[in-house]
Design an enzyme around this catalytic site. Structure first.
Site, short mmCIF file in Angstrom:
data_model
loop_
_atom_site.label_atom_id
_atom_site.label_comp_id
_atom_site.label_asym_id
_atom_site.label_seq_id
_atom_site.Cartn_x
_atom_site.Cartn_y
_atom_site.Cartn_z
N LYS A 118 0.83 -1.20 0.00
CA LYS A 118 0.00 0.00 0.00
C LYS A 118 0.87 1.26 0.00
O LYS A 118 1.86 1.33 0.72
CB LYS A 118 -0.92 -0.02 1.22
CG LYS A 118 -1.90 1.13 1.32
CD LYS A 118 -2.79 0.96 2.56
CE LYS A 118 -3.80 2.09 2.69
NZ LYS A 118 -4.68 1.91 3.87
N SER A 193 -9.45 2.94 2.60
CA SER A 193 -8.39 3.56 1.81
C SER A 193 -7.51 2.53 1.08
O SER A 193 -6.67 2.92 0.26
CB SER A 193 -7.50 4.43 2.70
OG SER A 193 -6.86 3.66 3.70
N SER A 217 -10.15 0.61 6.79
CA SER A 217 -9.42 0.84 5.55
C SER A 217 -8.97 -0.44 4.85
O SER A 217 -8.76 -0.44 3.64
CB SER A 217 -8.20 1.73 5.81
OG SER A 217 -8.60 3.05 6.10
#
Length: 522
Positions: A118, A193, A217
């Protein structure tokens, strides 16, 4: 001098095809003519890829080239992988192969496995932006602690996956790289996210992903993209090096966890064993040894089941899924309690929001925070905008009181888990919602059974575990008539991460998983 390492798709495609056949031939010669690995090995579970690497039926370099080709074919339609460093990945893969050739032993439990990370987690020498224009040229000099654990386990870091600006949205889009699409339907959101990570795992551009979870997230994108995600117990995976705390900060939010995404529960478990460790500063004094699963059969578990709640109603697809799970557990002989609640969803969610808004204030500018204080003075705490402003600007004494309330809530959860092994809840109110990244957040909404609902209702069920340090796993379980993945959430006692993984492993044997997304076969 700062060197930007960006997506290098077109330039790698020809080299990828040419080298794959050569590497496969070398692998066969080294294993005495063993049967070559399946042609779609990059779509297989990580465990199968790691076994092929250990048996030397494929080299790390050959597997990497398959991934690079698949990314070249697949990513243009999804925009999940946003920074790729093919040269460094090839060098790392070649070193893994040389080590295996010299010693006959793997570098570690993730030996030679290509994977992505990520873009909120810093990677040494590889651009890390967290979707922010202000960090568009940020090339860290040090890995995040969790990323360093992956490298020490032998993983090959291929690139970074997309996030919203500073991880502050439930959908994934930013002005640096654009929008990530849902691999099942490009009109739907991939979530946020960790939308880039979830879409990359679902579409086969990586078998494992390292992501983060503060307000769902990890778990929200996993639910929308049909993959597995684990919010780890608070404190068992070091978080230094995670943005949006600015580069160079040593601290992070007390509600943040780092955790894995994968395509099955076994791979979550393997990844967890690599990640769970004390921070480097504490490593000389103590170790983390997570308890084994509480039971090995569904029949031996005591399940709590929370099908729905007036505070955040779920749609008919999710209700039917949870009813199916209830019937399955009872038919398996398990103890099922569908009435006892560890907490009130509304009260728990309000405390979660208070603590979330408070922790987010850490990186506000002095001027911005002064403006928030002035605005809070002019609005009552019970006003719709009052909760945000008063929580964000609370005095330290008020935070201590809120934290005390959180600890009491943790005690209530501990009491609940004295008579229940896990709690199964909805993950989200519905399958993936429409992409609304072009709409300002205050104007966004979701629709549940035809009813217009607040945008942030998407994470109300996920927030149950977020502030009380509990492990929570989201797993795919079937699909809607339109082919969108459905999901459920499994919450366990503090440090019972392996228990929630085992329950997911057992349930997966009886529940349908999502179909392969169209994007994975591009």
């Amino acid at each position: 001098m700062i060197v930007r390492r960006t997506l290098l798709i077109a330039s790698t495609a020809v080299a990828a095809v040419a080298s794959m056949a050569t590497m496969s031939a070398v692998a066969r010669s080294r294993t005495g003519g063993a049967r070559p690995p399946r042609s779609d090995l990059h779509l297989a579970p990580a465990s199968e890829q790691l076994e092929a690497l250990r048996r030397r039926t494929i080299t790390s370099r050959a597997l990497l080239e398959r991934y690079l080709q698949h990314i070249a074919d697949t990513n243009p339609g999804l925009n999940a992988v946003i920074t790729l460093d093919a040269d460094a990945a090839r060098a790392a893969a070649d070193e893994a192969d040389r080590h295996m050739e010299r010693t006959g032993k793997p570098l570690g439990p993730l030996h030679g496995l290509p994977l992505t990370v990520k873009d909120a987690l810093e990677t040494k020498g590889l651009r890390t932006t967290c979707g922010s224009p202000d960090l568009a040229a940020h090339v860290p000099e040090q890995d995040a602690d969790a990323v360093a654990r992956l490298r020490s386990a032998g993983a090959v870091i291929v690139g970074k996956t997309n996030v919203p600006v500073m991880c502050q949205d439930l959908q994934t889009s930013n002005p640096v790289f654009g929008t990530t699409k849902n691999p099942y339907d490009d009109a739907k959101t991939a979530g946020g996210s960790s939308g880039g990570p979830a879409a990359a795992v679902a579409s086969g551009m990586t078998s494992l992903e390292l992501g983060s979870d503060l307000a769902g997230s990890l778990r929200l994108p996993a639910a929308y993209c049909g993959v597995y995600a684990l919010r780890t117990s608070g404190g068992i995976v070091p978080t230094r090096g995670h943005i949006p705390r600015p580069p160079g900060w040593l601290t992070s939010s007390d509600m943040l966890t780092i955790g894995p995404l994968a395509r099955n529960a076994d791979d979550l478990d393997s990844f967890l064993q690599v990640l769970a460790a004390p921070a480097p500063a504490d490593a000389d004094a103590w170790r983390i040894e997570l308890p084994a699963p509480r039971h090995g059969r569904l029949a031996d578990y005591r399940f709590g089941l929370w099908l729905d709640d007036p505070y955040c109603h779920v749609d008919e697809h999710v209700r039917r899924l949870l009813e199916q799970v209830s019937d399955l557990l009872r038919s398996a002989g398990a103890t099922v309690d569908g009435s006892t609640r560890p907490v009130q969803l509304a009260d728990s969610d309000r405390l979660f929001q208070q603590l979330l808004f408070a922790t987010a204030s850490a990186t506000a500018t002095d001027a911005g925070f002064a403006d928030d204080i002035a605005a809070a003075d002019g609005v009552p705490a019970d006003d719709p905008s009052g909760l945000f402003l008063h929580s964000r600007t609370m005095r330290h004494r008020d935070w201590l009181r809120a934290n005390e309330e959180r600890e009491k809530l943790r005690d209530r959860w501990a009491d609940y888990f004295a008579s229940h092994d896990v709690l199964i809840t909805p993950a989200v109110p519905s399958a993936a919602v429409d992409d609304q990244t072009s709409t300002p957040v205050p104007q966004r909404f979701i629709t549940v059974d035809g009813e217009r609902r607040p945008y942030f209702d998407q994470t109300a069920w996920l927030n149950l575990a977020g502030h009380v340090r509990l492990p929570a796993l989201v797993m795919p379980a079937g699909k809607t008539a339109d082919g969108l993945p459905l999901a459920l959430q499994i919450i366990g006692p503090y440090l019972a991460d392996r228990t929630v993984i085992e329950v997911a492993r057992q349930l997966a044997r009886h529940l349908p998983g999502p179909s392969q997304p169209p994007a994975s076969t591009s």
